[in-house]
Structures are given as C-alpha cells and as structure tokens.
Design an enzyme around this catalytic site. Sequence first.
Site, PDB file in Angstrom:
ATOM      1  N   HIS A   1       2.333   4.093  -6.359  1.00 31.87           N
ATOM      2  CA  HIS A   1       3.297   5.078  -5.876  1.00 31.87           C
ATOM      3  C   HIS A   1       4.076   5.575  -7.095  1.00 31.87           C
ATOM      4  O   HIS A   1       4.278   4.832  -8.051  1.00 31.87           O
ATOM      5  CB  HIS A   1       4.236   4.365  -4.895  1.00 31.87           C
ATOM      6  CG  HIS A   1       5.208   5.239  -4.171  1.00 31.87           C
ATOM      7  ND1 HIS A   1       6.342   5.725  -4.771  1.00 31.87           N
ATOM      8  CD2 HIS A   1       5.232   5.705  -2.903  1.00 31.87           C
ATOM      9  CE1 HIS A   1       7.026   6.445  -3.889  1.00 31.87           C
ATOM     10  NE2 HIS A   1       6.375   6.453  -2.747  1.00 31.87           N
TER      11      HIS A   1
ATOM     12  N   ASP B   1       5.205  -4.479  -6.717  1.00 27.58           N
ATOM     13  CA  ASP B   1       5.791  -3.519  -5.796  1.00 27.58           C
ATOM     14  C   ASP B   1       5.446  -3.967  -4.371  1.00 27.58           C
ATOM     15  O   ASP B   1       4.327  -3.766  -3.898  1.00 27.58           O
ATOM     16  CB  ASP B   1       5.208  -2.126  -6.087  1.00 27.58           C
ATOM     17  CG  ASP B   1       5.705  -1.087  -5.093  1.00 27.58           C
ATOM     18  OD1 ASP B   1       6.428  -1.442  -4.138  1.00 27.58           O
ATOM     19  OD2 ASP B   1       5.355   0.098  -5.273  1.00 27.58           O
TER      20      ASP B   1
ATOM     21  N   GLN C   1       5.358  -1.870   0.579  1.00 25.54           N
ATOM     22  CA  GLN C   1       4.551  -1.874   1.806  1.00 25.54           C
ATOM     23  C   GLN C   1       4.179  -3.308   2.206  1.00 25.54           C
ATOM     24  O   GLN C   1       4.193  -3.649   3.386  1.00 25.54           O
ATOM     25  CB  GLN C   1       3.253  -1.059   1.595  1.00 25.54           C
ATOM     26  CG  GLN C   1       3.480   0.416   1.293  1.00 25.54           C
ATOM     27  CD  GLN C   1       4.055   1.194   2.468  1.00 25.54           C
ATOM     28  OE1 GLN C   1       3.908   0.814   3.633  1.00 25.54           O
ATOM     29  NE2 GLN C   1       4.732   2.296   2.181  1.00 25.54           N
TER      30      GLN C   1
ATOM     31  N   LYS D   1      11.835   0.265   5.055  1.00 27.93           N
ATOM     32  CA  LYS D   1      10.455   0.157   5.542  1.00 27.93           C
ATOM     33  C   LYS D   1      10.288  -1.145   6.344  1.00 27.93           C
ATOM     34  O   LYS D   1       9.351  -1.294   7.111  1.00 27.93           O
ATOM     35  CB  LYS D   1       9.466   0.174   4.378  1.00 27.93           C
ATOM     36  CG  LYS D   1       9.438   1.523   3.656  1.00 27.93           C
ATOM     37  CD  LYS D   1       8.375   1.548   2.595  1.00 27.93           C
ATOM     38  CE  LYS D   1       8.596   2.646   1.583  1.00 27.93           C
ATOM     39  NZ  LYS D   1       8.230   3.977   2.056  1.00 27.93           N
TER      40      LYS D   1
ATOM     41  N   CYS E   1       3.169  10.639  -2.478  1.00 26.99           N
ATOM     42  CA  CYS E   1       3.828  10.199  -3.714  1.00 26.99           C
ATOM     43  C   CYS E   1       2.880   9.389  -4.597  1.00 26.99           C
ATOM     44  O   CYS E   1       3.281   8.394  -5.218  1.00 26.99           O
ATOM     45  CB  CYS E   1       5.093   9.392  -3.426  1.00 26.99           C
ATOM     46  SG  CYS E   1       6.318  10.321  -2.522  1.00 26.99           S
TER      47      CYS E   1
HETATM   48  N1  PLP Z   1       6.300   1.761  -3.502  1.00 24.61           N
HETATM   49  C1  PLP Z   1       5.540   2.035  -2.442  1.00 24.61           C
HETATM   50  C2  PLP Z   1       4.185   1.400  -2.339  1.00 24.61           C
HETATM   51  C3  PLP Z   1       6.011   2.893  -1.449  1.00 24.61           C
HETATM   52  O1  PLP Z   1       5.234   3.155  -0.393  1.00 24.61           O
HETATM   53  C4  PLP Z   1       7.292   3.461  -1.600  1.00 24.61           C
HETATM   54  C5  PLP Z   1       7.792   4.413  -0.586  1.00 24.61           C
HETATM   55  O2  PLP Z   1       7.041   5.051   0.107  1.00 24.61           O
HETATM   56  C6  PLP Z   1       8.053   3.129  -2.726  1.00 24.61           C
HETATM   57  C7  PLP Z   1       7.533   2.276  -3.662  1.00 24.61           C
HETATM   58  C8  PLP Z   1       9.421   3.709  -2.957  1.00 24.61           C
HETATM   59  O3  PLP Z   1      10.323   3.299  -1.989  1.00 24.61           O
HETATM   60  P1  PLP Z   1      11.748   4.036  -1.837  1.00 24.61           P
HETATM   61  O4  PLP Z   1      11.454   5.496  -1.649  1.00 24.61           O
HETATM   62  O5  PLP Z   1      12.331   3.415  -0.616  1.00 24.61           O
HETATM   63  O6  PLP Z   1      12.538   3.777  -3.049  1.00 24.61           O
END
Ligand code: PLP
Length: 401
Positions: free
Chosen positions: A120, A197, A200, A223, A359
């Site tokens: 992401h 990360d 998810q 999430k 993203c």
């Molecule tokens: N990492 C992953 C795999 C994500 O799916 C997301 C958000 O969709 C993020 C990081 C970033 O999260 P946030 O927008 O809540 O900071």
Amino acid sequence: MSLISPWRTDFPALDALERQGQVYLDSAATAQKPQALIDALTHYYANGAANVHRAQHLPGAMATQAFEDTRHKVGEWLNLGTCGHVIFTHGATSAFNLLAYGLEPLFQTGDEIVISALEHHANLLPWQQLAQRRGLKLVVLPLTADGTVDLDAASSLINARTRLLAISQLSNVLGTWQPVSTLVEMAKAHHALTVVDGAQGVVHGRHDMQALGCDFYVFSSHKLYGPDGVGVLFGRHEALARLRPWQFGGEMVLQAGYEHATFRPAPLGFEAGTPPVSGVIGLGATLDYLNDVNQSTATEHEARLHELLCTGLRLREGIRLVGVPQVALASFVVEGVHNADLAHLLTEQGIAVRAGHHCAIPLIDRLGLSGAIRVSLGLYNDSADLERFFDALDQALELLR
Ligand code: PLP
C-alpha cells in the site's frame, strides 16, 4: 447456502444502510462500528472529556486511566508480553511516517530498504522519500503468480546491504497472506530492522508479536471496527531505543529550555501533543467487544463467505480474479468492461464496493491493469449481501456487454 452473521445486529449501521438500500462490501477500506464502541464514545463525551497525562483533576484521571487501559488491551491483543510498547498515532500512515523519519539517522548512503511489489502507498512512499533523502536503494521483492512474495527471490534480495525490511502481512488488493515470519527471519539474519504492515492482517485472526519477532507492527483502528484517527505502532524495546522522536511538542518532554530539551522514552516520547483520546478509549471498547466474539466461529464465518464470493466470481464468464485471494476480499476485472463503468452501475444499485488502484498503483501497473473492483467482507456480512451484489453485478454486466 444461506449464511447469517450472528454479529450483524451488534452493528447498527448495517440496518441503517439497508434502509437506505445500501449493501456494505468495503470493510477493507473502513469497517462499520459495533454498538459497544458507540456507547463508549457517548459515555466519554457525556460524562466529561479531558486531556490525558496532564491534569490532576478527576476527569483527567478518568480519561488517562481509560486511555492507558486501552494501551494494555492492545498489548494483550498482540500478545506483547514484556517485549515492547504500544504507541498511539493518528493512523497507520502516521506510524509509517514516524518510523521513516525516526529511523533516518541509522541509514548511510547505499544502504538498502526492502519492500514488496504489493505494498500500500502508506508502506511504500515514506520509505521511497527516505531513500531519496538519504541516497538509499529501495529494493522491491517480486511476487509469485498467486500473489505472494517470491521467497526464492527474497533469499537473495535480502542480504548484508539490507538495513530494513517493510512488508505487508495481508494484501489489501490481492487478499493474500504474505510469508512474513520467513521474511522477518531472513532480514534478522542480516541484522536488518523489520516493519510489518498489519493494517489488513490485524482484522483477520490474532497475531502474536513475540512469535512473529518483527521490530515494529503497524495498524489502524478504523479497519478493526474501531474509531478512525487512531493508529497503533508496536515497537520492540531494542528497536524503540534506536528510534528518534519525529514530532515534538507537549507531553513528550522530560525537560525543556529555550536552547535544549530532553524527551521521554517510549511510549509517551512518541506521542507529542494531544493524542486522539476519545478514539483510543473507543478502540478499548471495541477490543472488549471483539474479545467476546468467538475467534474460531468468526474465522469460519469469514472463510465460508469468502468462498461464496470467490466461487460466485469464478462462475461468471469473463471475470478474472486478481491473484488467488485467501481471505476477506477479492479483486476482479471483467474482460472488455471498464472498471469505472461497472463501479458506476454497482453504485447506482446500492452496492458499496471499491474500484480503482486501491492505493497500490505500482502493483496495479505491474499486473498490467488500469484498476480493479474490490469486494471486501466484515464480520457483519451475510450471504444475502453477496446475493444482492451478484444480482447487481449480473444486471450491470448485461447492460455493459
Ligand atoms: N496498509 C494497508 C495494507 C492498508 O490497506 C491501508 C489502508 O487501506 C493502510 C496501510 C493505511 O491505513 P490508513 O489509511 O488508516 O493510515
């Protein structure tokens, strides 16, 4: 086969959305909230909001207690034991930026940061920027055809030049679990720092930080059925000792003068300014709620729904799944149909799914796509939601082909 979620009624928004003709299938973007969280926020705001760690008065003490209770609950959720600290940020993205700035002095020109092709933007751009600032090389681990990191390639690309590995646990586009334990081990063999990360992954199953062994683990509360505006950064003691504060201001200070200041150690030294107090308290209530949800029943429900989703998509002519999704979501494209057109027709029929690059533009480019439609599931979804989705999909495709 009819699948009813025993938890659906705990999430009042599902009913409200249904009354508006909406089927919510976008939980990977953000999840709906349980009544337990709504009650906790109402209670906090109705009984006296206060700042934390500063005031000696009763509301301040109550807010601080509830805030610190959540820190403890997150620690239990991740099974930290005594191996590290939980730092609250304003989201997963803030946590990655904190790391990329806070670890910057450890890097020298020519050092390598290893990520994967499916990251992401939140776990790509902060490292890319750091690489540009410091003259580092960003190494990208390739994927296998089913959408997981290629371990053969990783075993040579992670090497003595690697200073940091930053890797997603569960892909937000492909729905594939990544071999994070193996990758963390590979990186540790070369004394590199490791960042996972969990944005998810944290939603689907329990993950044990002591067993996983990574230095840092990041997720967003929103999430995980919690409030937005709150992120979690777990850091192992040894790694936190090497992290510099990134933001400076109130409450992270031990002593301050006009020319010089000293800072608190973790976790408070990384929580400059007023933190998201209500959000953190709400996250605590959400974790209480989730602790009462039987984990294996939830996992089974999600797995059966996911199977229905993937089977339904595979059965339809011209639909191609992106990768081989394992859990919680599926992204797809339709031969000869533009995603935006299909997304528009689904939206018109009240189907809340995501379309676009999710993203992860470099991944979408690498897959040779212009975008994909993503259907993602939460605890509260039923098979009836998927039936409505498939009806809408069939109608849309009939119009478009
Ligand atoms: N990492 C992953 C795999 C994500 O799916 C997301 C958000 O969709 C993020 C990081 C970033 O999260 P946030 O927008 O809540 O900071």
